[in-house]
Design an enzyme around this catalytic site. Structure first.
Site, PDB file in Angstrom:
ATOM      1  N   ASP A  17       0.871  -1.162   0.000  1.00 22.57           N
ATOM      2  CA  ASP A  17       0.000   0.000   0.000  1.00 22.57           C
ATOM      3  C   ASP A  17       0.919   1.225   0.000  1.00 22.57           C
ATOM      4  O   ASP A  17       2.121   1.107   0.287  1.00 22.57           O
ATOM      5  CB  ASP A  17      -0.893  -0.024   1.239  1.00 22.57           C
ATOM      6  N   ASP A  19      -0.145   5.176   0.917  1.00 21.46           N
ATOM      7  CA  ASP A  19      -0.376   6.105   2.024  1.00 21.46           C
ATOM      8  C   ASP A  19      -0.280   5.365   3.349  1.00 21.46           C
ATOM      9  O   ASP A  19      -1.018   4.405   3.594  1.00 21.46           O
ATOM     10  CB  ASP A  19      -1.758   6.757   1.901  1.00 21.46           C
TER      11      ASP A  19
END
Length: 338
Positions: A17, A19
């Site tokens: 991922d 953020d």
């Protein structure tokens, strides 16, 4: 981890991922640049799967490269591109799609051979909703009118928040919730995590050689990995914390936990969860509906033991208290002390 084996050695591909794992908004998280560089130097494949629909894959790759994390557009999987592909497969070419979100989502819709529009009076056959910092009431109003008129409603993702240096800020899920309240119903389709599509697409690149998902959110990254049948590492650099982990439902529980990306390489910086109810110098008991920790040792081992007890009892958040000086120090490290 046991025997000094590095976690990453068991996997050909690592899917990150973004953020809360690699960066916060536009600033790299400490250690992320070095971790990705080390993976590439060791011959591992790297991919990125993000629910943030405000940038195209090429823009994300450019952003990462500018931070010192070399990336190619084909390594980046976004919910905006996935949503456009879904609509392309469902709708005739040049169909009108009302776009609620950033310019990147509009560009993906156009690249899929569909026609982005702004107003319900243009008779869109679908509404696609993704995160955009400029989305406001007027955009949601047009979407509400279009959906009530029969348009298909697709959300790129439903993340309630997104991480920032100032703490969690409203994410696309908060705006989807506003429209859900106005319409009295859910979107027809949610494309991004925790739906498994992004991770399943990435995992095919490993050719069965092993794929590890790394994320900071239990409700999207980790649950998405579980749905895709993939092992996952929760890093505590973003949204979900230890208290969230202890209360996590079965479908949102990671395979491993580490404080940061050092857990990929350092066996002492990662732990498999759950552990045993008594292990690593720790024991946990439920007393008066409180998780009581006693013993001493590595804080991550205490966390694994806490998970073992918390997950074996009825779900819900329970207070955690220390019953020894070592436990007090461990709970401070884990962010569980008052």
């Amino acid at each position: 981890m046991s025997g000094g084996e590095r976690l990453v050695d068991g996997y050909r591909l690592v899917v990150f991922d973004l953020d809360g794992v690699i960066y916060l908004i536009d600033r790299p998280i400490p250690g992320a640049v070095e971790a990705v560089g080390r993976l590439r130097a060791d011959g591992h494949l790297v991919a990125y799967a993000t629910n943030n629909a405000s940038r195209r894959s090429s823009e994300v790759a450019e952003l990462l490269t500018g931070m010192g994390v070399p990336a190619r557009p084909e390594e980046v999987l976004t919910s905006a591109a996935a949503a456009a592909e879904v609509l392309r497969d469902r709708l005739p070419a040049d169909s009108a799609v009302l776009v609620v979100g950033a310019d990147a989502l509009r560009a993906e819709i156009r690249a899929a051979g569909l026609r982005p529009v702004d107003r319900a009076e243009e008779e869109p056959v679908a509404v696609v909703q993704g995160y955009g910092p400029q989305v406001g009431w007027a955009h949601l109003a047009e979407a509400a009118v279009a959906v009530r008129s029969g348009a298909l409603w697709v959300a790129t993702n439903t993340d309630r928040t997104l991480p920032s240096p100032r703490g969690p800020l409203p994410g696309n899920g908060a705006l989807v919730a506003a429209l859900r309240t106005a319409l009295g119903r859910d979107p027809d389709l949610v494309v991004g995590k925790p739906e498994p599509a992004l991770f399943a697409t990435a995992a095919r690149r490993a050719d069965g050689a092993g794929c590890l998902v790394v994320g900071d959110r239990l409700d999207t990254d980790i649950e998405g990995a579980v749905r895709a049948g993939l092992p996952s590492l929760l890093v505590l650099t973003g949204v979900s914390g230890v208290a969230d982990l202890l209360a996590a439902p079965p479908q949102a529980r990671p395979t491993y936990v580490s404080m940061d990306l050092a857990g990929l390489f350092d066996p002492d910086a990662v732990v498999r969860v759950p552990g045993e109810t008594t292990a690593g110098g720790w024991s946990v008991a439920v007393r008066d509906d409180v998780l009581e920790v006693s013993g001493s040792g590595r804080p991550l081992d205490a966390l694994a033991t806490l998970c073992a007890v918390a997950w074996s009892t009825p779900a819900g958040r329970r207070p955690v208290r220390a019953a020894s000086p070592g436990a007090e120090r461990a709970l401070r490290t884990l962010g569980l002390s008052d």
